[in-house]
Design an enzyme around this catalytic site. Structure first.
Site, PDB file in Angstrom:
ATOM      1  N   SER A 145       1.043  -1.007  -0.137  1.00 50.19           N
ATOM      2  CA  SER A 145      -0.239  -0.193   0.228  1.00 50.19           C
ATOM      3  C   SER A 145       0.976   1.359   0.081  1.00 50.19           C
ATOM      4  O   SER A 145       1.499   1.780  -1.049  1.00 50.19           O
ATOM      5  CB  SER A 145      -0.922   0.309   1.105  1.00 50.19           C
ATOM      6  OG  SER A 145      -1.984   0.436   1.173  1.00 50.19           O
TER       7      SER A 145
ATOM      8  N   ASP B 214      -9.756  -5.340  -3.893  1.00 55.64           N
ATOM      9  CA  ASP B 214      -9.327  -3.850  -3.749  1.00 55.64           C
ATOM     10  C   ASP B 214      -9.899  -2.325  -4.683  1.00 55.64           C
ATOM     11  O   ASP B 214      -9.676  -2.244  -5.120  1.00 55.64           O
ATOM     12  CB  ASP B 214      -8.151  -3.842  -3.604  1.00 55.64           C
ATOM     13  CG  ASP B 214      -7.431  -2.875  -2.673  1.00 55.64           C
ATOM     14  OD1 ASP B 214      -7.941  -2.059  -2.116  1.00 55.64           O
ATOM     15  OD2 ASP B 214      -6.119  -3.108  -2.896  1.00 55.64           O
TER      16      ASP B 214
ATOM     17  N   HIS C 271      -7.617  -5.050   0.266  1.00 57.39           N
ATOM     18  CA  HIS C 271      -6.391  -4.417   0.256  1.00 57.39           C
ATOM     19  C   HIS C 271      -5.472  -4.928   1.258  1.00 57.39           C
ATOM     20  O   HIS C 271      -4.585  -5.498   1.318  1.00 57.39           O
ATOM     21  CB  HIS C 271      -6.980  -3.497   0.875  1.00 57.39           C
ATOM     22  CG  HIS C 271      -5.809  -2.030   0.351  1.00 57.39           C
ATOM     23  ND1 HIS C 271      -5.090  -1.641  -1.124  1.00 57.39           N
ATOM     24  CD2 HIS C 271      -4.978  -1.551   1.529  1.00 57.39           C
ATOM     25  CE1 HIS C 271      -4.584  -0.396  -0.209  1.00 57.39           C
ATOM     26  NE2 HIS C 271      -4.609  -0.265   0.447  1.00 57.39           N
TER      27      HIS C 271
END
Ligand code: NAG
Ligand code: NAG
Length: 449
Positions: A231, A394, A427
């Site tokens: 991320s 995601d 995610h």
């Protein structure tokens, strides 16, 4: 200590500070602290109550989790920690490393702009130290926003970090500036300069400081370093690699990176950014009101105090999960439900209000927009090879747009990038899904070889 080398970000903010006379008055500073403390408290209270309602609604009325939580008995990856001991809840990451037979050693390093950050080396004590020093390839793991290095390890035997150590890699866990305990060579937490940074500084100072330390320790190792990031860590990595932004002085550090794995690459924003009310709220609030709400230093410090006070309680894991799942629309259906409380111990951490602004209000992140505004090539012929790991569910980031760019625009990346797409992942599943190693383990090893 040298003065910061990147002036654009810092000057901008100093301009903002000096034109905004109200903040230079000590009384105003105290007022802003009080209002932002009250506002963030209210904000958290609202979000918490909404999350609680959403959680109850989803679990007991919609019952959408029924049948979706993995049946652990039938899962091929059996356990995360040895079953014969009672596992403690502690904020000491080395305890969790010890449970699975590994050791963690910690280095405090200083970035070029004076922040003292923590780098950890994870290793198997049964492996000859000299061999590890001299011939094991180093991999630097970089965590996401509000998280810390623990996120790569809390799945124990099923974690990415454990898997890599067992495959004879020399694993280094990076932590960005401030973390659980903000430290600077000159400033303390009350000083605004302690918080005058965003993604630029994290990419250009934090990563190079970590790489420098790894090189310093592995003097007899001649190979290169790889990076695995998640991320926000991928955003940092791409900022560092992209030739459109890179300051000249750090080129030396970049050449030593040969491969980068990007887990849930946060390069283009996803649709969630336009759907969530709280993001819209933070995005469209006028600047002055935003500062009154969140202050100008650290972002909602009350969260970190609450963590310290409550992380040992089972409620902490549940509430963190509820809030994040409400805010970002993901769930734990693919995780080992017993591990949830350990995953959340190592977040949230201190970040600057300026960083949150970068993400939500600045050039940072907006639906379908890239983190780098330069329309020219981002990468050149020396850019390391990339492996993208993308979750099909995601919605926080848009992996397809990044693929699209690499495929059609970045001619220098031809044959130098690959991707794995897992349709059912979101995610955080790229870190914590129960079957993460089965799903991406081989691709990782293949790519890093
Ligand atoms: C491995 O590297 C560390 C850090 O430089 C050093 O302290 C240690 O002595 C080395 N071990 C061996 C066996 O060379
Ligand atoms: C939380 O605890 C850690 C030590 O476990 C400490 O370093 C840190 O300063 C504490 N943070 C707050 C906000 O009290």
């Amino acid at each position: 200590m040298r003065e910061p080398l990147i002036s654009s970000g810092t000057t901008q903010s100093f301009n903002r500070m000096s034109t905004n006379n109200a903040w230079s008055n000590p009384l105003a500073t105290i007022c802003i602290k009080i209002t932002s403390a009250i506002c963030s408290f209210l904000f958290i209270g609202f979000i918490f109550n909404f999350s609680l309602c959403a959680h109850i609604y989803n679990s007991y009325i919609l019952r959408e989790n029924i049948g979706k939580i993995r049946d652990l008995e039938s899962s091929p990856q059996s356990i995360a920690y040895p079953q014969d001991i009672k596992i403690k809840v502690t904020s000491d990451l080395s305890y969790y490393a010890g449970l699975i037979g590994l050791r963690l050693i910690e280095y405090e390093i200083i970035t070029e702009d004076g922040f003292i950050i923590t780098l950890q080396r994870l290793y198997d004590p049964n492996i000859d130290e000299k061999k590890r020093n001299n011939s094991f390839k180093p991999i630097l793991l970089l965590h996401g926003l509000m998280q810390s290095s623990g996120s790569f390890l809390t799945s124990g035997y099923k974690s990415i970090a454990y898997f890599l150590v067992k495959n004879n890699y020399d694993i280094w866990l990076g932590n960005n500036r401030c973390g659980f305990n903000p430290k600077h060579v000159k400033y303390n937490s009350n000083n605004h300069k302690m918080w005058d940074w965003d993604l630029d500084e994290m990419a250009y100072y934090d990563i190079p400081a970590m790489i420098k330390q790894i090189k310093l320790i592995k003097l007899n190792y001649n190979g290169k370093i790889s990076i695995i990031s998640h991320s926000q860590g991928t955003t940092q990595t791409i900022y560092l690699l992209s030739n459109s932004r890179k300051p000249n002085n750090i080129i030396e550090n970049i050449d030593i990176i040969d491969k980068c794995v990007l887990l849930a690459p946060a390069i283009y924003g996803g649709p969630l950014l336009n759907e969530k009310l709280f993001i819209k709220f933070m995005r469209f609030l006028p600047n002055g009101v935003y500062e009154m709400f969140f202050g100008i230093n650290s972002f909602m410090p009350v969260l970190m105090h609450m963590r310290n006070l409550t992380y040992k309680s089972p409620m902490f894991g549940l509430s963190s999960y509820m809030v994040f799942s409400y805010l970002f629309d993901w769930n734990d259906y693919l995780w080992d439900a017993n591990l949830r409380r350990y995953h959340f111990i190592f977040s949230p951490v201190f970040v600057s209000v300026k960083l949150m602004k970068w993400w939500l209000r600045g050039q940072g992140f907006a639906m379908n927009k890239p983190i780098i505004s330069n329309p020219d090539y981002w990468f050149n012929e020396n850019t390391p090879e990339l492996l993208l790991v993308i979750g099909g569910k995601d919605d926080l980031v848009n992996g397809d747009l990044f693929i699209n760019r690499l495929m059609h625009k970045e001619i220098n990346m031809k044959d130098k990038w690959h991707y794995v797409k897992i349709p059912e992942y979101s995610h955080l599943d790229v870190l914590w899904a129960d079957d993460i190693i089965e799903t991406i383990g081989n691709s990782l090893l293949e790519f890093l070889k």
